[in-house]
Design a protein around this motif. Sequence first.
Motif, PDB file in Angstrom:
ATOM      1  N   ARG A   1       0.983  -1.175  -0.107  1.00 23.42           N
ATOM      2  CA  ARG A   1       0.025   0.178   0.101  1.00 23.42           C
ATOM      3  C   ARG A   1       0.878   1.867   0.319  1.00 23.42           C
ATOM      4  O   ARG A   1       0.826   2.432  -0.422  1.00 23.42           O
ATOM      5  CB  ARG A   1      -0.655  -0.460   1.303  1.00 23.42           C
ATOM      6  CG  ARG A   1      -1.871   1.354   1.458  1.00 23.42           C
ATOM      7  CD  ARG A   1      -2.832   1.199   2.520  1.00 23.42           C
ATOM      8  NE  ARG A   1      -2.199   1.733   3.881  1.00 23.42           N
ATOM      9  CZ  ARG A   1      -1.251   1.925   4.307  1.00 23.42           C
ATOM     10  NH1 ARG A   1      -1.337   3.454   3.519  1.00 23.42           N
ATOM     11  NH2 ARG A   1      -0.884   2.333   5.574  1.00 23.42           N
ATOM     12  N   VAL A   2       2.163   1.179   0.797  1.00 23.21           N
ATOM     13  CA  VAL A   2       2.431   2.292   0.739  1.00 23.21           C
ATOM     14  C   VAL A   2       3.407   2.283  -0.154  1.00 23.21           C
ATOM     15  O   VAL A   2       4.346   3.919  -1.167  1.00 23.21           O
ATOM     16  CB  VAL A   2       3.436   2.300   2.090  1.00 23.21           C
ATOM     17  CG1 VAL A   2       4.713   3.555   2.401  1.00 23.21           C
ATOM     18  CG2 VAL A   2       2.362   2.279   3.726  1.00 23.21           C
ATOM     19  N   ARG A   3       4.612   1.167  -0.783  1.00 16.07           N
ATOM     20  CA  ARG A   3       4.549   1.848  -2.255  1.00 16.07           C
ATOM     21  C   ARG A   3       3.776   2.364  -3.233  1.00 16.07           C
ATOM     22  O   ARG A   3       4.513   2.698  -4.316  1.00 16.07           O
ATOM     23  CB  ARG A   3       5.305   0.627  -2.723  1.00 16.07           C
ATOM     24  CG  ARG A   3       6.520   0.084  -3.797  1.00 16.07           C
ATOM     25  CD  ARG A   3       6.169  -1.144  -4.176  1.00 16.07           C
ATOM     26  NE  ARG A   3       7.169  -1.803  -2.803  1.00 16.07           N
ATOM     27  CZ  ARG A   3       6.842  -2.860  -2.778  1.00 16.07           C
ATOM     28  NH1 ARG A   3       5.935  -4.120  -3.929  1.00 16.07           N
ATOM     29  NH2 ARG A   3       7.924  -4.207  -1.533  1.00 16.07           N
ATOM     30  N   GLN A   4       2.310   1.444  -2.941  1.00 17.52           N
ATOM     31  CA  GLN A   4       1.962   2.747  -4.095  1.00 17.52           C
ATOM     32  C   GLN A   4       1.297   4.556  -4.171  1.00 17.52           C
ATOM     33  O   GLN A   4       0.415   4.547  -4.628  1.00 17.52           O
ATOM     34  CB  GLN A   4       0.543   1.688  -4.064  1.00 17.52           C
ATOM     35  CG  GLN A   4       0.696  -0.026  -4.378  1.00 17.52           C
ATOM     36  CD  GLN A   4      -0.694  -0.645  -4.477  1.00 17.52           C
ATOM     37  OE1 GLN A   4      -1.746   0.310  -4.705  1.00 17.52           O
ATOM     38  NE2 GLN A   4      -0.278  -1.894  -5.242  1.00 17.52           N
ATOM     39  N   GLY A   5       1.901   4.432  -2.572  1.00 15.22           N
ATOM     40  CA  GLY A   5       1.323   5.852  -2.214  1.00 15.22           C
ATOM     41  C   GLY A   5      -0.608   6.439  -2.233  1.00 15.22           C
ATOM     42  O   GLY A   5      -0.495   6.731  -2.318  1.00 15.22           O
ATOM     43  N   ARG A   6      -1.036   5.029  -1.808  1.00 15.71           N
ATOM     44  CA  ARG A   6      -2.957   5.088  -0.874  1.00 15.71           C
ATOM     45  C   ARG A   6      -2.461   4.908   0.293  1.00 15.71           C
ATOM     46  O   ARG A   6      -1.848   4.462   1.240  1.00 15.71           O
ATOM     47  CB  ARG A   6      -2.800   3.735  -2.104  1.00 15.71           C
ATOM     48  CG  ARG A   6      -2.144   3.621  -3.631  1.00 15.71           C
ATOM     49  CD  ARG A   6      -3.036   2.737  -4.204  1.00 15.71           C
ATOM     50  NE  ARG A   6      -4.348   2.686  -3.826  1.00 15.71           N
ATOM     51  CZ  ARG A   6      -4.969   2.110  -4.476  1.00 15.71           C
ATOM     52  NH1 ARG A   6      -4.613   0.517  -5.100  1.00 15.71           N
ATOM     53  NH2 ARG A   6      -6.348   1.558  -4.689  1.00 15.71           N
TER      54      ARG A   6
ATOM     55  N   VAL B   1      -7.723   2.014   0.190  1.00 14.71           N
ATOM     56  CA  VAL B   1      -7.522   0.571   0.432  1.00 14.71           C
ATOM     57  C   VAL B   1      -8.850   0.607   1.087  1.00 14.71           C
ATOM     58  O   VAL B   1     -10.166  -0.478   0.355  1.00 14.71           O
ATOM     59  CB  VAL B   1      -6.222   0.069   1.340  1.00 14.71           C
ATOM     60  CG1 VAL B   1      -6.313  -0.920   0.664  1.00 14.71           C
ATOM     61  CG2 VAL B   1      -5.134   1.119  -0.209  1.00 14.71           C
ATOM     62  N   SER B   2      -8.892   1.550   2.256  1.00 11.83           N
ATOM     63  CA  SER B   2     -10.548   0.204   2.795  1.00 11.83           C
ATOM     64  C   SER B   2     -11.604   0.398   2.309  1.00 11.83           C
ATOM     65  O   SER B   2     -12.299  -0.022   1.905  1.00 11.83           O
ATOM     66  CB  SER B   2     -10.430   0.565   3.986  1.00 11.83           C
ATOM     67  OG  SER B   2     -10.689   2.200   4.218  1.00 11.83           O
TER      68      SER B   2
ATOM     69  N   GLY C   1      -7.676  -6.367  -4.331  1.00 15.20           N
ATOM     70  CA  GLY C   1      -8.413  -6.506  -5.289  1.00 15.20           C
ATOM     71  C   GLY C   1      -7.908  -4.754  -5.601  1.00 15.20           C
ATOM     72  O   GLY C   1      -7.719  -4.936  -6.424  1.00 15.20           O
ATOM     73  N   ALA C   2      -7.647  -4.594  -4.187  1.00 11.03           N
ATOM     74  CA  ALA C   2      -8.085  -3.139  -3.974  1.00 11.03           C
ATOM     75  C   ALA C   2      -6.511  -2.615  -4.271  1.00 11.03           C
ATOM     76  O   ALA C   2      -6.923  -0.716  -4.711  1.00 11.03           O
ATOM     77  CB  ALA C   2      -8.505  -2.250  -2.653  1.00 11.03           C
ATOM     78  N   LEU C   3      -5.699  -3.306  -4.250  1.00  8.19           N
ATOM     79  CA  LEU C   3      -4.318  -2.562  -4.136  1.00  8.19           C
ATOM     80  C   LEU C   3      -3.612  -3.028  -5.939  1.00  8.19           C
ATOM     81  O   LEU C   3      -2.633  -2.616  -6.689  1.00  8.19           O
ATOM     82  CB  LEU C   3      -3.225  -3.642  -3.230  1.00  8.19           C
ATOM     83  CG  LEU C   3      -3.639  -2.965  -2.245  1.00  8.19           C
ATOM     84  CD1 LEU C   3      -2.870  -4.077  -1.217  1.00  8.19           C
ATOM     85  CD2 LEU C   3      -3.188  -1.611  -1.816  1.00  8.19           C
ATOM     86  N   GLY C   4      -4.551  -3.880  -6.638  1.00  7.29           N
ATOM     87  CA  GLY C   4      -4.304  -4.380  -7.922  1.00  7.29           C
ATOM     88  C   GLY C   4      -2.847  -5.031  -8.129  1.00  7.29           C
ATOM     89  O   GLY C   4      -2.496  -5.144  -9.220  1.00  7.29           O
ATOM     90  N   VAL C   5      -3.739  -5.930  -6.739  1.00  8.11           N
ATOM     91  CA  VAL C   5      -2.055  -6.969  -6.863  1.00  8.11           C
ATOM     92  C   VAL C   5      -2.874  -8.965  -6.611  1.00  8.11           C
ATOM     93  O   VAL C   5      -3.811  -8.643  -5.855  1.00  8.11           O
ATOM     94  CB  VAL C   5      -1.401  -7.100  -6.044  1.00  8.11           C
ATOM     95  CG1 VAL C   5      -0.184  -5.439  -5.942  1.00  8.11           C
ATOM     96  CG2 VAL C   5      -1.639  -6.808  -4.252  1.00  8.11           C
TER      97      VAL C   5
END
Length: 118
Positions: free
Chosen positions: A16-21, A26-27, A57-61
Amino acid sequence: MILLRQLLGDVLRRLRVRQGRTLREVSTLARVSLGYLSEVERGQKEASSELLASICGALGVPLSQVLREVSDQFALAELQAAPVLADVPEHERLALSESVPGSISDSVFPEVKDMVAA
């Protein structure tokens, strides 16, 4: 003791942090409360497979990627916390790979060998 939920939370947070989200983003996408997602990331709650799929799914991974990272981290943590075999009779010990002292075979988990070597 190594806790699976803590390693899983660490991997999810890192992604999540790597994506800057934010947790909120995400929640919302995962349809899980912000507080619960925060507890999952901190390793305080066990996430169900459905919840993990929703978060991924929310993270796209892919969930498989998350589980692979958790598995690699778990293997590394086990290697670092390996108990001393002084009290185990020689004939009961499992043979360890000669390629990397104190680790498992390169052919089994090459990613873990690379992490240990780093």
